[in-house]
Design a protein around this motif. Sequence first.
Motif, short mmCIF file in Angstrom:
data_model
loop_
_atom_site.label_atom_id
_atom_site.label_comp_id
_atom_site.label_asym_id
_atom_site.label_seq_id
_atom_site.Cartn_x
_atom_site.Cartn_y
_atom_site.Cartn_z
N PHE A 120 44.73 -8.89 -2.49
CA PHE A 120 43.98 -7.63 -2.40
C PHE A 120 42.59 -7.72 -3.04
O PHE A 120 41.62 -7.22 -2.46
CB PHE A 120 44.83 -6.47 -2.91
CG PHE A 120 46.03 -6.25 -2.01
CD1 PHE A 120 45.85 -5.76 -0.74
CD2 PHE A 120 47.30 -6.62 -2.41
CE1 PHE A 120 46.93 -5.61 0.13
CE2 PHE A 120 48.39 -6.48 -1.56
CZ PHE A 120 48.20 -5.97 -0.28
N GLY A 131 47.98 -0.81 -0.09
CA GLY A 131 48.75 0.43 0.03
C GLY A 131 48.61 1.27 -1.22
O GLY A 131 49.55 1.36 -2.01
N TYR A 191 55.51 -9.82 0.26
CA TYR A 191 54.65 -9.26 -0.78
C TYR A 191 54.24 -10.45 -1.67
O TYR A 191 55.11 -11.11 -2.25
CB TYR A 191 55.47 -8.23 -1.54
CG TYR A 191 54.83 -7.54 -2.71
CD1 TYR A 191 53.51 -7.10 -2.67
CD2 TYR A 191 55.57 -7.27 -3.86
CE1 TYR A 191 52.95 -6.43 -3.76
CE2 TYR A 191 55.02 -6.60 -4.94
CZ TYR A 191 53.71 -6.19 -4.88
OH TYR A 191 53.16 -5.53 -5.95
N ASN A 233 57.75 -4.40 2.97
CA ASN A 233 56.32 -4.63 2.87
C ASN A 233 56.14 -6.12 3.16
O ASN A 233 56.77 -6.94 2.48
CB ASN A 233 55.83 -4.32 1.44
CG ASN A 233 54.34 -4.57 1.28
OD1 ASN A 233 53.63 -4.68 2.26
ND2 ASN A 233 53.90 -4.67 0.04
N LYS A 285 54.68 4.81 -4.91
CA LYS A 285 54.44 5.20 -3.52
C LYS A 285 55.10 6.54 -3.19
O LYS A 285 54.72 7.19 -2.25
CB LYS A 285 54.94 4.11 -2.57
CG LYS A 285 54.53 2.70 -2.98
CD LYS A 285 53.04 2.44 -2.84
CE LYS A 285 52.58 1.30 -3.69
NZ LYS A 285 52.26 0.07 -3.06
N TYR A 288 53.71 1.43 6.32
CA TYR A 288 52.89 0.36 6.88
C TYR A 288 53.17 0.19 8.37
O TYR A 288 54.32 0.20 8.80
CB TYR A 288 53.19 -0.96 6.16
CG TYR A 288 52.84 -0.91 4.69
CD1 TYR A 288 51.58 -0.49 4.27
CD2 TYR A 288 53.78 -1.25 3.73
CE1 TYR A 288 51.26 -0.42 2.92
CE2 TYR A 288 53.46 -1.19 2.38
CZ TYR A 288 52.21 -0.77 1.98
OH TYR A 288 51.89 -0.69 0.66
N ARG A 305 48.04 -5.53 9.12
CA ARG A 305 48.78 -4.37 8.59
C ARG A 305 47.81 -3.22 8.36
O ARG A 305 46.74 -3.41 7.79
CB ARG A 305 49.45 -4.75 7.26
CG ARG A 305 50.46 -3.74 6.77
CD ARG A 305 50.89 -3.99 5.34
NE ARG A 305 49.86 -3.57 4.40
CZ ARG A 305 49.98 -3.59 3.07
NH1 ARG A 305 51.10 -4.04 2.53
NH2 ARG A 305 49.01 -3.19 2.29
C1 MLT Z 1 50.43 -3.44 -0.89
O1 MLT Z 1 49.42 -3.01 -0.36
O2 MLT Z 1 51.09 -4.35 -0.41
C2 MLT Z 1 50.84 -2.84 -2.18
O3 MLT Z 1 50.16 -1.67 -2.42
C3 MLT Z 1 50.54 -3.70 -3.29
C4 MLT Z 1 51.31 -3.29 -4.49
O4 MLT Z 1 52.13 -2.37 -4.45
O5 MLT Z 1 51.12 -3.95 -5.49
#
Ligand code: MLT
Length: 424
Positions: A17, A44, A136, A191, A255, A353, A394
């Motif tokens: 990220f 996310g 992830y 994810n 989330k 997602y 994504r």
């Molecule tokens: C993601 O975008 O995969 C998540 O937000 C990253 C995270 O939760 O650390």
Amino acid sequence: MPLINEHYLKLAGGYLFPEIDRRVQAYVHDHPESAAHVIRCGIGDVTEPLPLAVREAMHKAVDEMGVRETFKGYGPPFGHEFIRKAIAKNDFQDYGLDVEADEIFLSDGSKGDCGAVLDILANDGANRIGITDPVYPVYVDTNVMVGNTGPAKEGGGYEELVYLPCIAEHNFVPEIPKQSLDVIYLCYPNNPTGSMITRDQLTAWVRYALANNAVILYDVAYQAFLRDPSGELPRSIYEIHGANRCAMEFHSFSKDGGFTGLRCGYTVCPKELKGRRSDGEEVSMHRLWSRRWSTKSNGVSYIVQRAAEAMYSEAGKEQVRALIDFYLGNAAILREGCEAMGLEVYGGINAPYVWVGCPDGVDSWGMFDRMLEQANVVVTPGSGFGRCGEGYFRISAFNSRENVEEVVRRMKAMADQGEPLHTS
Ligand code: MLT
């Protein structure tokens, strides 16, 4: 000079990220006129404010901290009893699951816990680690850092990790491996693909883990997005008989309650879960996990624990549900918009997602560039999640409704201008 942990030097590139952010900053630097138009659907990260019940609880807790009689200093490192009990009751016992308050360990979020769990496992390659692909990236990188992998491989991935391909034909659920693994990471709702595992598939994994004396590290950060009126899809791995003997479960308030900036999550470590010493003697993982937390942490701030507790009040539950409904509404708009353009679309039903096949002849980073340059929309390239993510991108549904609708409009405009957006 001290010797460093050289395993860090094996890490290929930056963490996904920040790398995306770096590329977006570079683009905006070169195209300052676009800065105000960029819509971020990459990481996310939630956009909507904290639920009222949560904010009220925090105000109250702040006031308590201002009065000698109700002031709180250090709390128990695993979380106060009020929150551990609220979690055990609302997330497990009310669903008929056998998880007790003293099996709940509160933390500042599940990302940290997914890495911290390696503290209580043998590292330097002593365990065979199974990792889904795409995945992830935290699961992979934390294993690299503690020496559980060899060097990065040409074309992606690391030597010695066992990759479990998750492909569209199997709804992005890995097949049970032929070989024996010691540690397996699973995440559902998933994810990055937004897919969900069925009860039968999860049962097969639990049976495999029991038969191989393995532990499943089960990440349910997106549990609240699971909307399955039939109740057929498993919310928790502890719905599967025997999972208390072979699984830890990682939860996040990020989330569902919108805690990405507040920080809180928890891990379930069942008392029945055992690991083994090198001489074969069994050892309680709960004992080690408790020991780890009491040594390395003073827990989560009292104010945040009260905030988390408020999510389980009647008002809190209703407000959280409304938040999730909102993001799921966004996901539906993205999903339908992409489908209407002829793209191959997955996820976005039980997850925030939407996982989209790249148009013919375009790879994941190529699609990232096109979306950024032609639509000023940031997405996440599927290959950033692993080799099997190549050919996908994504889109995160965490955004305002206005932005999500604008994303679909801009993608449609790209298609109307002759940009081939369909997947064959
Ligand atoms: C993601 O975008 O995969 C998540 O937000 C990253 C995270 O939760 O650390």
